[in-house]
Design an enzyme around this catalytic site. Structure first.
Site, PDB file in Angstrom:
ATOM      1  N   GLY A   1       0.816  -1.211   0.000  1.00 36.82           N
ATOM      2  CA  GLY A   1       0.000   0.000   0.000  1.00 36.82           C
ATOM      3  C   GLY A   1       0.844   1.251   0.000  1.00 36.82           C
ATOM      4  O   GLY A   1       2.055   1.192  -0.212  1.00 36.82           O
ATOM      5  N   ASN A   2       0.216   2.389   0.191  1.00 36.44           N
ATOM      6  CA  ASN A   2       0.949   3.656   0.264  1.00 36.44           C
ATOM      7  C   ASN A   2       0.289   4.588   1.275  1.00 36.44           C
ATOM      8  O   ASN A   2      -0.730   4.242   1.861  1.00 36.44           O
ATOM      9  CB  ASN A   2       1.067   4.289  -1.134  1.00 36.44           C
ATOM     10  CG  ASN A   2      -0.281   4.643  -1.719  1.00 36.44           C
ATOM     11  OD1 ASN A   2      -0.995   5.507  -1.198  1.00 36.44           O
ATOM     12  ND2 ASN A   2      -0.656   3.944  -2.787  1.00 36.44           N
ATOM     13  N   ARG A   3       0.873   5.753   1.467  1.00 31.90           N
ATOM     14  CA  ARG A   3       0.451   6.640   2.550  1.00 31.90           C
ATOM     15  C   ARG A   3      -0.736   7.539   2.233  1.00 31.90           C
ATOM     16  O   ARG A   3      -1.109   8.382   3.038  1.00 31.90           O
ATOM     17  CB  ARG A   3       1.628   7.531   2.973  1.00 31.90           C
ATOM     18  CG  ARG A   3       2.758   6.794   3.643  1.00 31.90           C
ATOM     19  CD  ARG A   3       3.876   7.777   3.974  1.00 31.90           C
ATOM     20  NE  ARG A   3       5.036   7.113   4.530  1.00 31.90           N
ATOM     21  CZ  ARG A   3       5.178   6.824   5.829  1.00 31.90           C
ATOM     22  NH1 ARG A   3       4.231   7.150   6.687  1.00 31.90           N
ATOM     23  NH2 ARG A   3       6.260   6.215   6.251  1.00 31.90           N
TER      24      ARG A   3
END
Ligand code: C5P
Length: 232
Positions: free
Chosen positions: A29-31
């Site tokens: 995932g990412n932020r």
């Protein structure tokens, strides 16, 4: 903010970071928090638009048609379906560029028996990745005649504090072929998950950029819609 300048318009906004599953319990995932995309959806609805929000972040937004998604491929299908008949598409989602090449239907174990001799194998797994489609590029490719939607992209750039963020933004706008590019500088303490944002809004048909912020993501949203409304 200008009252009802989007009345009668249909807009599609994508938001949030995609999650690319490795196994039933893990993902890449990412932020991205989805806050900027959600603020864009809310601002468009306040200006009178009919809004479809395709998002990977939890959203309970009255009056907005929310399509929950998780992966880049799901987000792609939902965006193309909603974009078929609309005036504006805003790609605020942080779409993963890559996804795991394969999905393990059972949880990947720390230690597993080597197939050859059955001895315990503690070696670290290697995760192969494959490219996800660039949804923004697909939207630009599919663009038809005069009734084509205005296409807005986002660019999250980590700058070196030397003006390179805007340079990258200009180059990206040219490369991607969208009508508007919202450029923001990101880093561990910037933009992602924050309530404020600082952006420069670039247009394909103008050398002037509109600088906004630091300001709330609601204020940034209205500045984006001001630019887009001028192109409709
Ligand atoms: O090239 P880059 O990923 O920085 O471009 C960001 C823009 O492209 C964003 O608007 C993002 O939503 C969109 N994008 C996309 N599909 C991808 C990657 C990015 O639509 N696979």
């Amino acid at each position: 903010a200008s009252g009802g300048d989007l009345v009668g318009r249909r807009v599609v906004v994508s938001a949030g970071g995609t999650r690319e599953p490795l196994d039933p319990v893990r993902f890449l995932g990412n932020r991205s928090s989805g806050k900027q995309g959600h603020a864009l959806a809310v601002a468009a609805a306040q200006r009178g638009a009919r809004v479809t929000l395709v998002t990977s972040a939890p959203a309970d937004l009255p009056g907005i048609d929310v399509v929950p998604v998780e992966t880049a491929l799901q987000l792609r299908d939902a965006v193309h379906a909603a974009a078929a008949d609309c005036d504006v598409v805003v790609m605020a989602a942080a779409v993963a560029d890559f996804r795991p090449a394969s999905y393990a239907p059972a949880k990947i174990k720390k230690s597993h028996d080597a197939p050859a001799d059955g001895a315990p194998d503690d070696s670290a797994p290697v995760i192969a990745l494959v490219r996800n489609p660039d949804i923004l590029a697909e939207l630009v490719e599919r663009r038809g005649g005069a009734d084509s939607p205005v296409i807005v992209g986002f660019a999250a750039e980590t700058g070196d504090g030397d003006g390179s963020v805007l340079e990258h933004g200009r180059a990206k706008l040219a490369r991607k072929g969208c009508d508007v590019l919202v450029v923001n500088e990101v880093g561990e303490d910037k933009t992602f998950g924050a309530d404020d944002n600082t952006v420069t809004i670039l247009r394909r048909d103008s050398d002037e950029g509109v600088e906004v912020g630091p300001a709330s993501k609601a204020v940034v949203s209205d500045a984006v819609w001001d630019v887009v409304a001028g192109l409709l």
